[in-house]
Scaffold this active site. Structure first.
Site, PDB file in Angstrom:
ATOM      1  N   GLU A  16       0.816  -1.211   0.000  1.00  0.00           N
ATOM      2  CA  GLU A  16       0.000   0.000   0.000  1.00  0.00           C
ATOM      3  C   GLU A  16       0.858   1.274   0.000  1.00  0.00           C
ATOM      4  OE1 GLU A  16      -0.396  -2.579   1.987  1.00  0.00           O
ATOM      5  OE2 GLU A  16      -2.473  -3.274   1.821  1.00  0.00           O
ATOM      6  N   ASP A 595      24.524  -9.324 -16.937  1.00  0.00           N
ATOM      7  CA  ASP A 595      24.439  -8.417 -15.788  1.00  0.00           C
ATOM      8  C   ASP A 595      24.841  -9.098 -14.493  1.00  0.00           C
ATOM      9  OD1 ASP A 595      23.442  -6.248 -17.245  1.00  0.00           O
ATOM     10  OD2 ASP A 595      21.378  -6.953 -17.070  1.00  0.00           O
ATOM     11  N   GLU A 662      27.288   1.943 -12.208  1.00  0.00           N
ATOM     12  CA  GLU A 662      26.723   3.124 -11.601  1.00  0.00           C
ATOM     13  C   GLU A 662      27.881   3.997 -11.120  1.00  0.00           C
ATOM     14  OE1 GLU A 662      26.633   3.669  -7.963  1.00  0.00           O
ATOM     15  OE2 GLU A 662      25.317   5.388  -8.031  1.00  0.00           O
ATOM     16  N   HIS A 691      17.784   6.748 -11.526  1.00  0.00           N
ATOM     17  CA  HIS A 691      16.844   6.504 -10.423  1.00  0.00           C
ATOM     18  C   HIS A 691      16.008   7.734 -10.129  1.00  0.00           C
ATOM     19  CE1 HIS A 691      20.181   3.680 -10.116  1.00  0.00           C
ATOM     20  NE2 HIS A 691      19.204   2.827  -9.895  1.00  0.00           N
TER      21      HIS A 691
END
Ligand code: GLN
Ligand code: ZN
Length: 751
Positions: A16, A595, A662, A691
């Site tokens: 939620e 990866d 990254e 991101h």
């Protein structure tokens, strides 16, 4: 025995919080609505734990994004650039977590790193010299009072000052040692506030204590705790550690004036022997972490009982509490949501809610319960495959080496591929828009036929190829529209796996992953990605990169088996992916990316264990995957969000031809380390952060590339974003990539 839970899952039973936060980010709901959802989640968590009979339940384990960032905000450790935006408190918090681009300004997010050896990521606090450390927030107090009003007396969880300082990045001249006293005083102020609010217990999380600590660390730790515990303001203190053992500071910790100490008896391989050799103070409570907070297998009561019996030789039974080995944040919420998993599998698992039951049962174990639990471990369907076992046994030393050597291959590939200098590419996935997800879910539910499903994906692939051609990228990808997740997708095509429907685990912010479960021996049933890659290649004359997930990442992002070794498991997976690599090559795909986003994740927290316990099998497993390809075939790999400066030689010895990683969030420090280590592999340090929805300008990218060029040989440099684009929107992706290609063109002219 009493029971304690370090912290509970906070994303909600049905995620939620994720859905509400994402609506809030899009401006579809107001803050009050988001706060309501958060409150309901906390309430359910507390009452669930209370009904399960847990004695020490945590409050303040909730977070809108990350508990380390919460702690920074609590003490006003907020970089000025976020304050300057002039946003509301919650919006400022989200700006630091996710970056901000809008009418108030344009700033990048704070860096994000892996939380110890988990797949959770924390936000790295940044300390500027003129930051005024001050208890400005009230979250721990508010959440304590909220819980008490619900009838749940909690222990208040907080990231400890030592761990906080060790994880903070100091961007000015000051160091941890310079601010420790002030920060500790503000923790003291928090103690006072909690005490006045009626709290009796505080749980201070110090997972950093399970790492290798040097003399300076120990001095810092002792200084902080000497000061903090000199006045506990009437609170009882539980010093909580997890993810390993505290061998460097066992005596220091046990002699502190704390009321309880939490130790991990699962990942802490030396915890039990420390306890037995050095003893445990009899007036203190030991919270023994014996229920695994990271894995999903049912606890073996017989084994746990054995550990508890050994502990009891050193600890008075009244002072022995049993707990989770770490926060239950790292396991899915409940098995109850799994409606499709057959009972013969399901009965072997325990998620967060079921772990509460285990704790309760273990706290007063009856003979019948013990016997029923033992019986479970004697039955396990379909877990052994003799062919797989034989193939693993037949692996030869030479299977781990690719020939010819890198330097020769590099020359051959440069000629064969004919790419421009500073080739541009992406990491694989393109935006997973609503129609892409709908296509997959319609197919899964049987609402569309296989043909319709494939046709849709082909249309998307073709559009994606056209887009990349139009943008002018050099090495294209098919876009990964068929993949829900980079590990689950492969798991689904390998035998030996079982899957869940709702077993989500938080990865960062509001993003969750659903790790599949390695149930038995693993093998490849059929080709996995070949058809998609072949189709993509048929759409263009440019090179198309095949896209696979490596064995170490598949293993690390799955729930692993506990009945065979990790090494055995990873070799089984490596052989399966090797088959796929050779299949792609045979089908004309001459660039293949494997990866290994999660390679560093399971690296032991202590350096002394790195090679012997992990890298000595993880790196060869990767080499086994690609050692069979021709010299012309270019092998890429990709890694994200981790500090890998310290394992650069190991990464180089993966012997890939190109690695993308990254770098944009961590200020390119890694490039210095590459240079120092004479890194041979070609590199694509991510030039912008995917991101965040922010679009980097051409100037910014040229600036970034110029900095990168100072540290990298031009002939080895690739230009790419820092990770896959699947979580991004289409518009920002197109704009960002257009700027990226433009920036590459500009620097080509300068080369
Ligand atoms: N190829 C994957 C993608 O582009 C890599 C994802 C990752 O590294 N996390 O989505
Ligand atoms: Zn990545």
């Amino acid at each position: 025995m009493k029971t304690s839970v370090i912290g509970f899952s906070r994303i909600g039973r049905n995620r939620e919080l994720k859905f509400a936060s994402e609506k809030f980010f899009k401006g579809e709901i107001q803050e009050t609505e988001l706060q309501d959802v958060a409150r309901e989640i906390r309430e359910l968590n507390l009452t669930t734990q209370k009904h399960a009979g847990i004695d020490l339940i945590a409050s303040n384990d909730f977070s809108f994004y990350d508990n380390v960032l919460d702690t920074a905000f609590l003490f006003n450790i907020i970089p000025q650039r976020y304050k300057d935006l002039g946003l509301s408190e919650l919006q400022t918090y989200f700006a630091a977590a996710r970056g901000y681009q809008g009418e108030k300004g344009n700033v990048k997010a704070l860096a994000m790193k892996k939380w110890f050896n988990t797949n959770y990521h924390y936000i790295v606090p940044e300390f500027e010299d003129d930051t005024k450390i001050q208890l400005v927030g009230n979250k721990p107090v508010d959440e304590y009072v909220e819980a008490r009003n619900l009838g749940v007396e909690t222990k208040v969880q907080i990231v400890g000052p030592f761990t906080f300082l060790k994880l903070t990045k100091f961007v000015g001249n000051k160091k941890a040692e310079d601010i420790a006293e002030t920060l500790t005083a503000e923790y003291g102020a928090l103690f006072s506030k909690l005490s006045s609010a009626g709290a009796s217990w505080i749980q201070i999380d110090e997972p950093y204590l399970v790492r290798d600590l040097d003399e300076q660390d120990k001095v810092l730790f002792k200084k902080i705790y000497g000061q903090l515990l000199s006045d506990k303001k009437g609170l009882k203190v539980l010093l909580q550690t997890y993810f390993g053992d505290v061998r460097d500071v066992y005596e220091e910790i046990t002699s502190l004036d704390v009321d309880a100490i939490g130790l991990d008896f699962l990942e802490g391989i030396k915890t039990l022997s420390l306890l037995k050799e050095k003893g445990f103070p009899k007036e203190k409570i030991l919270v023994a972490g014996v229920v695994n907070g990271k894995n999903i297998w049912k606890n073996s009561y017989e084994k746990t009982n054995g550990i508890l019996n050994e502990i009891k030789t050193s600890v008075n039974e009244d002072n022995l509490y049993i707990g989770t080995s770490c926060s239950l944040l790292h396991v899915p919420y409940t098995l109850e949501s799994e409606t499709k998993l057959p009972a013969e599998y399901k009965k072997h698992f325990a998620f967060a809610e079921e772990k509460l039951v285990e704790l309760h049962e273990l706290s007063g174990l009856s003979k019948e319960t013990l016997a029923a639990n033992q019986a479970l471990f004697e039955t396990r369907v379909d877990s052994v495959d003799e062919d797989v076992r034989q193939r693993v046994a037949a692996i030869k030393e030479s299977d781990y080496t690719r020939l010819p050597v890198f330097e020769e291959r590099e020359a051959i590939q440069k000629k064969a591929l004919g790419l421009p200098i500073f080739p541009t590419t992406t990491i694989g996935s393109f935006p997973q828009t609503a129609d892409v997800r709908k296509n997959r879910s319609d197919f899964r539910k049987g609402e569309i036929s296989k043909t319709e499903y494939v046709e849709f994906n082909r249309k998307k692939i073709e559009e994606c190829i056209r887009l990349q051609e139009e943008l002018g990228l050099d090495v294209l990808v098919h876009g990964e529209f068929e993949r829900n997740d980079m590990v689950e997708y492969f798991g689904e095509h390998l035998s030996g796996y079982v899957f869940t429907e709702k077993a989500w685990v938080l990865s960062y912010g509001t993003r969750c992953v659903k790790p599949p479960i390695i149930w038995g021996d693993v093998s490849r049933k059929e080709s996995i990605t070949v058809e998609w890659s072949r189709f993509a290649k048929s759409c263009t004359d440019k090179p198309v990169k095949g896209m696979l997930t490596g064995p170490v990442t598949i293993l690390n992002w799955s729930f692993p088996r506990e009945d065979i070794t990790i090494k055995e498991s990873v070799l089984q997976i490596a052989l399966a992916i090797r088959d796929e690599v050779l299949d792609l090559e045979a089908n004309g795909i001459n660039i293949i990316q494997i990866d290994e986003a999660a390679l560093r994740e399971k690296l032991p927290l202590r350096k002394s264990d790195w090679y012997s316990e992990y890298l000595d099998f993880a790196i060869p497993a990767f080499r086994l995957v690609h050692s069979g390809v021709k010299a012309e075939t270019q092998i890429h790999t990709h890694m994200c969000y981790s500090e890998f400066t310290d394992i650069i030689p190991a990464i180089d010895s993966m012997d890939a031809d190109v690695i993308t990683f990254e770098a944009s969030r961590s200020d390119l420090q890694i490039l210095d380390a590459l240079k120092e280590n004479h890194f041979k592999t070609e590199v694509g340090p991510g030039v912008y952060d995917i991101h965040s929805p922010r679009v980097p300008s051409v100037e910014e990218l040229v600036g970034q590339l110029t900095k990168i060029r100072e540290k990298t040989e031009d002939s080895k440099l690739w230009v790419n974003p820092d990770c896959g684009l699947k979580t991004r929107g289409e518009e920002e992706t197109v704009k960002s990539l257009r700027n990226l290609v433009e920036a590459a063109k500009i620097i080509r002219e300068k080369a």
